[in-house]
Design a protein around this motif. Sequence first.
Motif, PDB file in Angstrom:
ATOM      1  N   GLN A   1       0.830  -1.201   0.000  1.00  0.00           N
ATOM      2  CA  GLN A   1       0.000   0.000   0.000  1.00  0.00           C
ATOM      3  C   GLN A   1       0.866   1.254   0.000  1.00  0.00           C
ATOM      4  N   GLU A   2       1.958   1.224   0.749  1.00  0.00           N
ATOM      5  CA  GLU A   2       2.871   2.360   0.773  1.00  0.00           C
ATOM      6  C   GLU A   2       3.512   2.571  -0.594  1.00  0.00           C
ATOM      7  N   ALA A   3       3.830   1.459  -1.275  1.00  0.00           N
ATOM      8  CA  ALA A   3       4.409   1.559  -2.615  1.00  0.00           C
ATOM      9  C   ALA A   3       3.392   2.139  -3.596  1.00  0.00           C
ATOM     10  N   LEU A   4       2.137   1.738  -3.449  1.00  0.00           N
ATOM     11  CA  LEU A   4       1.080   2.287  -4.297  1.00  0.00           C
ATOM     12  C   LEU A   4       0.917   3.784  -4.040  1.00  0.00           C
ATOM     13  N   PHE A   5       0.933   4.176  -2.772  1.00  0.00           N
ATOM     14  CA  PHE A   5       0.817   5.583  -2.407  1.00  0.00           C
ATOM     15  C   PHE A   5       1.970   6.389  -3.008  1.00  0.00           C
ATOM     16  N   GLU A   6       3.170   5.827  -3.001  1.00  0.00           N
ATOM     17  CA  GLU A   6       4.329   6.519  -3.569  1.00  0.00           C
ATOM     18  C   GLU A   6       4.166   6.712  -5.073  1.00  0.00           C
ATOM     19  N   LEU A   7       3.620   5.705  -5.752  1.00  0.00           N
ATOM     20  CA  LEU A   7       3.383   5.822  -7.191  1.00  0.00           C
ATOM     21  C   LEU A   7       2.353   6.923  -7.473  1.00  0.00           C
ATOM     22  N   ILE A   8       1.268   6.944  -6.739  1.00  0.00           N
ATOM     23  CA  ILE A   8       0.256   7.990  -6.920  1.00  0.00           C
ATOM     24  C   ILE A   8       0.869   9.368  -6.670  1.00  0.00           C
ATOM     25  N   SER A   9       1.701   9.456  -5.640  1.00  0.00           N
ATOM     26  CA  SER A   9       2.348  10.725  -5.302  1.00  0.00           C
ATOM     27  C   SER A   9       3.279  11.207  -6.396  1.00  0.00           C
ATOM     28  N   GLN A  10       3.784  10.279  -7.201  1.00  0.00           N
ATOM     29  CA  GLN A  10       4.647  10.682  -8.307  1.00  0.00           C
ATOM     30  C   GLN A  10       3.870  11.519  -9.319  1.00  0.00           C
ATOM     31  N   TYR A  11       2.605  11.209  -9.494  1.00  0.00           N
ATOM     32  CA  TYR A  11       1.758  11.976 -10.413  1.00  0.00           C
ATOM     33  C   TYR A  11       1.279  13.279  -9.773  1.00  0.00           C
ATOM     34  N   THR A  12       0.711  13.191  -8.563  1.00  0.00           N
ATOM     35  CA  THR A  12       0.221  14.404  -7.915  1.00  0.00           C
ATOM     36  C   THR A  12       1.366  15.356  -7.603  1.00  0.00           C
ATOM     37  N   GLY A  13       2.542  14.815  -7.347  1.00  0.00           N
ATOM     38  CA  GLY A  13       3.700  15.621  -6.981  1.00  0.00           C
ATOM     39  C   GLY A  13       4.343  16.363  -8.129  1.00  0.00           C
ATOM     40  N   ARG A  14       3.741  16.307  -9.316  1.00  0.00           N
ATOM     41  CA  ARG A  14       4.214  17.154 -10.412  1.00  0.00           C
ATOM     42  C   ARG A  14       3.983  18.628 -10.072  1.00  0.00           C
ATOM     43  N   TYR A  15       3.034  18.877  -9.181  1.00  0.00           N
ATOM     44  CA  TYR A  15       2.578  20.231  -8.925  1.00  0.00           C
ATOM     45  C   TYR A  15       3.103  20.761  -7.590  1.00  0.00           C
ATOM     46  N   ARG A  16       3.047  22.072  -7.446  1.00  0.00           N
ATOM     47  CA  ARG A  16       3.489  22.724  -6.215  1.00  0.00           C
ATOM     48  C   ARG A  16       2.775  22.102  -5.018  1.00  0.00           C
ATOM     49  N   ALA A  17       3.403  22.209  -3.851  1.00  0.00           N
ATOM     50  CA  ALA A  17       2.984  21.432  -2.693  1.00  0.00           C
ATOM     51  C   ALA A  17       1.524  21.631  -2.312  1.00  0.00           C
ATOM     52  N   ASP A  18       1.037  22.891  -2.284  1.00  0.00           N
ATOM     53  CA  ASP A  18      -0.338  23.089  -1.828  1.00  0.00           C
ATOM     54  C   ASP A  18      -1.351  22.516  -2.806  1.00  0.00           C
ATOM     55  N   LEU A  19      -1.045  22.521  -4.105  1.00  0.00           N
ATOM     56  CA  LEU A  19      -1.930  21.877  -5.072  1.00  0.00           C
ATOM     57  C   LEU A  19      -1.881  20.359  -4.916  1.00  0.00           C
ATOM     58  N   ALA A  20      -0.674  19.811  -4.811  1.00  0.00           N
ATOM     59  CA  ALA A  20      -0.512  18.356  -4.698  1.00  0.00           C
ATOM     60  C   ALA A  20      -1.154  17.812  -3.430  1.00  0.00           C
ATOM     61  N   GLU A  21      -0.980  18.505  -2.327  1.00  0.00           N
ATOM     62  CA  GLU A  21      -1.521  18.030  -1.053  1.00  0.00           C
ATOM     63  C   GLU A  21      -3.044  18.027  -1.055  1.00  0.00           C
ATOM     64  N   ALA A  22      -3.635  19.037  -1.680  1.00  0.00           N
ATOM     65  CA  ALA A  22      -5.096  19.092  -1.735  1.00  0.00           C
ATOM     66  C   ALA A  22      -5.655  17.951  -2.576  1.00  0.00           C
ATOM     67  N   ASP A  23      -4.984  17.638  -3.695  1.00  0.00           N
ATOM     68  CA  ASP A  23      -5.467  16.541  -4.524  1.00  0.00           C
ATOM     69  C   ASP A  23      -5.271  15.199  -3.835  1.00  0.00           C
ATOM     70  N   MET A  24      -4.153  15.029  -3.149  1.00  0.00           N
ATOM     71  CA  MET A  24      -3.933  13.774  -2.441  1.00  0.00           C
ATOM     72  C   MET A  24      -4.969  13.596  -1.327  1.00  0.00           C
ATOM     73  N   ALA A  25      -5.337  14.679  -0.677  1.00  0.00           N
ATOM     74  CA  ALA A  25      -6.371  14.601   0.367  1.00  0.00           C
ATOM     75  C   ALA A  25      -7.698  14.152  -0.228  1.00  0.00           C
ATOM     76  N   LYS A  26      -8.026  14.637  -1.422  1.00  0.00           N
ATOM     77  CA  LYS A  26      -9.264  14.232  -2.082  1.00  0.00           C
ATOM     78  C   LYS A  26      -9.234  12.747  -2.426  1.00  0.00           C
ATOM     79  N   ILE A  27      -8.092  12.272  -2.924  1.00  0.00           N
ATOM     80  CA  ILE A  27      -7.947  10.859  -3.273  1.00  0.00           C
ATOM     81  C   ILE A  27      -8.119   9.987  -2.034  1.00  0.00           C
ATOM     82  N   LYS A  28      -7.509  10.393  -0.928  1.00  0.00           N
ATOM     83  CA  LYS A  28      -7.624   9.627   0.315  1.00  0.00           C
ATOM     84  C   LYS A  28      -9.058   9.631   0.843  1.00  0.00           C
TER      85      LYS A  28
END
Length: 333
Positions: free
Chosen positions: A238-265
């Motif tokens: 699950q942690e490896a899956l989360f890291e892969l997802i973060s590779q996509y969301t992490g293309r963007y500046r931190a506040d944008l990426a964090e908000a999208d990751m929160a929505k996914i979770k």
Amino acid sequence: MKSLLPALFLALPIAAEELPAPLALQTAANAFLASLDDKKQERATFPFDSEERENWHYTPRDRKGLPLKDMNEAQKNAAVALANEILSERGAMQAAQIISLESVLAKLENNPQRRDPEKYFVAIFGTPGDKDGWAIRFEGHHLSVNVTLVGDKGFSVTPSFMGTNPGEIREGELKGMRPLAAEEDLARALALTLLESGKKDVLFSENPPKEILTGEERVAKQLEPVGVLASEMTEAQQEALFELISQYTGRYRADLAEADMAKIKKAGMDKIRFGWAGSTKPREAYYYRVQGPTFLMEGCNVQNNANHMHAVWRDTENDFARDLLGEHLDGHE
């Protein structure tokens, strides 16, 4: 500020993100527009409700908007500053490498006119800061960055596309460069560990599709559920899956990426599926997808003898901020 195109432009100083994304993007967009004369502003701007806003592409073609090649040095730096306010430092480096590959392709194909690293276009939709909605597009071959902001309702950073051709440079001065290395390596490692732990369903086909299945579709829809649910994975998987997802969301500046990751979770990490098709051996053709209740990520490396990768992230509810704008899929054409 990160330097997006170090090979083409003066490096911009790196600075911490001090302003929240909406204000930072509004400031950078206005600075870019202020650098343009009236004729160039006319080419770079469109009404927010223009159909062009959703006319996204990742294939090599001329686009609407103002290309880098038609800007002077100050205007290029303002365009780069705008793109860098959107992207994270890692995302900016990936974008720079993707753009630099156009010069590689120009030599390989002996076609510098088609493969021009300055054929990347900036388009602003609506008035920056308008609470009813405005948007930015930075786009060219193998790169499509789309950000839509809707006042205090929120934002959208999808469709988000990055691609590489070659996926890996195997000779010459740039030998070893792989702009999307993590998107490939993390996914393959997850597929292998799932197979090794007996999760055979992760391999849903021995024959990968030739391309990402959603292509350049304006409306992204859920695909057939395939692979293994996160709820069936070990904690490490699950942690490896989360890291892969973060590779996509992490293309963007931190506040944008964090908000999208929160929505996914919030939609349910245990409901996310990961599936793989094709070979799990390096340098052989494959396709994978990560799919959750609200999003879809596809990675595909089949073309050019499995040395041409596409990696897309779609929000099946909120591409182009449709959900925020009240344009739900059941009523959107």
